[in-house]
Design a protein around this motif. Sequence first.
Motif, PDB file in Angstrom:
ATOM      1  N   GLU A   1      30.299  59.119  37.931  1.00  0.00           N
ATOM      2  CA  GLU A   1      30.195  60.338  38.637  1.00  0.00           C
ATOM      3  C   GLU A   1      31.026  61.179  39.547  1.00  0.00           C
ATOM      4  O   GLU A   1      31.408  62.167  39.193  1.00  0.00           O
ATOM      5  N   LYS A   2      31.793  60.191  40.246  1.00  0.00           N
ATOM      6  CA  LYS A   2      33.007  60.600  40.942  1.00  0.00           C
ATOM      7  C   LYS A   2      34.274  60.692  40.127  1.00  0.00           C
ATOM      8  O   LYS A   2      35.101  61.288  40.886  1.00  0.00           O
ATOM      9  N   GLY A   3      34.188  60.274  38.835  1.00  0.00           N
ATOM     10  CA  GLY A   3      35.408  60.215  38.183  1.00  0.00           C
ATOM     11  C   GLY A   3      36.635  59.490  38.752  1.00  0.00           C
ATOM     12  O   GLY A   3      37.793  59.602  38.562  1.00  0.00           O
ATOM     13  N   VAL A   4      36.234  58.181  39.239  1.00  0.00           N
ATOM     14  CA  VAL A   4      37.130  57.243  39.697  1.00  0.00           C
ATOM     15  C   VAL A   4      37.027  55.993  38.834  1.00  0.00           C
ATOM     16  O   VAL A   4      36.162  55.584  38.629  1.00  0.00           O
ATOM     17  N   THR A   5      38.187  55.408  38.497  1.00  0.00           N
ATOM     18  CA  THR A   5      38.345  54.450  37.337  1.00  0.00           C
ATOM     19  C   THR A   5      38.513  53.167  38.251  1.00  0.00           C
ATOM     20  O   THR A   5      39.094  53.167  39.612  1.00  0.00           O
ATOM     21  N   GLN A   6      38.519  51.975  37.669  1.00  0.00           N
ATOM     22  CA  GLN A   6      38.630  50.605  38.267  1.00  0.00           C
ATOM     23  C   GLN A   6      40.324  50.839  38.466  1.00  0.00           C
ATOM     24  O   GLN A   6      40.709  50.118  39.388  1.00  0.00           O
ATOM     25  N   TYR A   7      40.754  51.276  37.569  1.00  0.00           N
ATOM     26  CA  TYR A   7      42.349  51.228  37.479  1.00  0.00           C
ATOM     27  C   TYR A   7      42.848  51.911  38.800  1.00  0.00           C
ATOM     28  O   TYR A   7      43.436  51.374  39.811  1.00  0.00           O
ATOM     29  N   GLN A   8      42.126  53.129  39.159  1.00  0.00           N
ATOM     30  CA  GLN A   8      42.444  53.838  40.462  1.00  0.00           C
ATOM     31  C   GLN A   8      42.063  53.110  41.563  1.00  0.00           C
ATOM     32  O   GLN A   8      42.852  52.927  42.785  1.00  0.00           O
ATOM     33  N   LEU A   9      41.014  52.190  41.565  1.00  0.00           N
ATOM     34  CA  LEU A   9      40.688  51.315  42.531  1.00  0.00           C
ATOM     35  C   LEU A   9      41.620  50.535  43.091  1.00  0.00           C
ATOM     36  O   LEU A   9      42.002  50.191  44.176  1.00  0.00           O
ATOM     37  N   ILE A  10      42.077  49.866  42.006  1.00  0.00           N
ATOM     38  CA  ILE A  10      43.369  48.832  42.338  1.00  0.00           C
ATOM     39  C   ILE A  10      44.574  49.464  42.625  1.00  0.00           C
ATOM     40  O   ILE A  10      45.164  48.953  43.832  1.00  0.00           O
ATOM     41  N   ASN A  11      44.858  50.434  42.024  1.00  0.00           N
ATOM     42  CA  ASN A  11      46.325  50.856  42.230  1.00  0.00           C
ATOM     43  C   ASN A  11      46.400  52.018  43.431  1.00  0.00           C
ATOM     44  O   ASN A  11      47.502  52.130  44.172  1.00  0.00           O
TER      45      ASN A  11
ATOM     46  N   GLY B   1      43.861  49.881  46.841  1.00  0.00           N
ATOM     47  CA  GLY B   1      43.997  48.478  47.186  1.00  0.00           C
ATOM     48  C   GLY B   1      43.055  47.428  46.883  1.00  0.00           C
ATOM     49  O   GLY B   1      42.959  46.497  47.368  1.00  0.00           O
ATOM     50  N   VAL B   2      42.154  47.748  46.117  1.00  0.00           N
ATOM     51  CA  VAL B   2      40.933  47.157  45.855  1.00  0.00           C
ATOM     52  C   VAL B   2      41.468  45.954  44.935  1.00  0.00           C
ATOM     53  O   VAL B   2      42.131  46.207  44.062  1.00  0.00           O
ATOM     54  N   SER B   3      41.207  44.752  45.175  1.00  0.00           N
ATOM     55  CA  SER B   3      41.704  43.758  44.415  1.00  0.00           C
ATOM     56  C   SER B   3      41.110  43.505  42.934  1.00  0.00           C
ATOM     57  O   SER B   3      39.759  43.822  42.741  1.00  0.00           O
ATOM     58  N   ALA B   4      41.856  43.060  42.213  1.00  0.00           N
ATOM     59  CA  ALA B   4      41.144  42.728  40.677  1.00  0.00           C
ATOM     60  C   ALA B   4      40.056  41.586  40.785  1.00  0.00           C
ATOM     61  O   ALA B   4      39.027  41.967  40.115  1.00  0.00           O
ATOM     62  N   GLY B   5      40.280  40.832  41.720  1.00  0.00           N
ATOM     63  CA  GLY B   5      39.219  39.723  41.940  1.00  0.00           C
ATOM     64  C   GLY B   5      38.144  40.417  42.429  1.00  0.00           C
ATOM     65  O   GLY B   5      36.891  39.907  42.027  1.00  0.00           O
ATOM     66  N   GLN B   6      38.200  41.288  43.229  1.00  0.00           N
ATOM     67  CA  GLN B   6      36.887  41.766  44.071  1.00  0.00           C
ATOM     68  C   GLN B   6      36.147  42.648  42.718  1.00  0.00           C
ATOM     69  O   GLN B   6      34.841  42.275  42.593  1.00  0.00           O
TER      70      GLN B   6
END
Length: 70
Positions: A13-23, A26-31
């Motif tokens: 809905e917000k147009g945010v990708t997992q890639y953006q969360l990580i890069n 700073g959200v970790s790939a593990g999280q």
Amino acid sequence: MISYQPLWDTLKEKGVTQYQLINNYGVSAGQLSRLRANSNISTHTVDVLCEILECKVEDVLLHIPSNSMK
């Protein structure tokens, strides 16, 4: 059980990708891996996701009652 399905819906809905969360945030790939598996995460992580997405806790997780707890 805790489900993180609302998170995936909110991200879309917000147009945010997992890639953006990580890069970008700073959200970790593990999280993210733990979230995809509906595994345990800290309340700090929930707080961070709510800050990033400017949303409420219920936009990140959902409690599904277990029938075994009577």
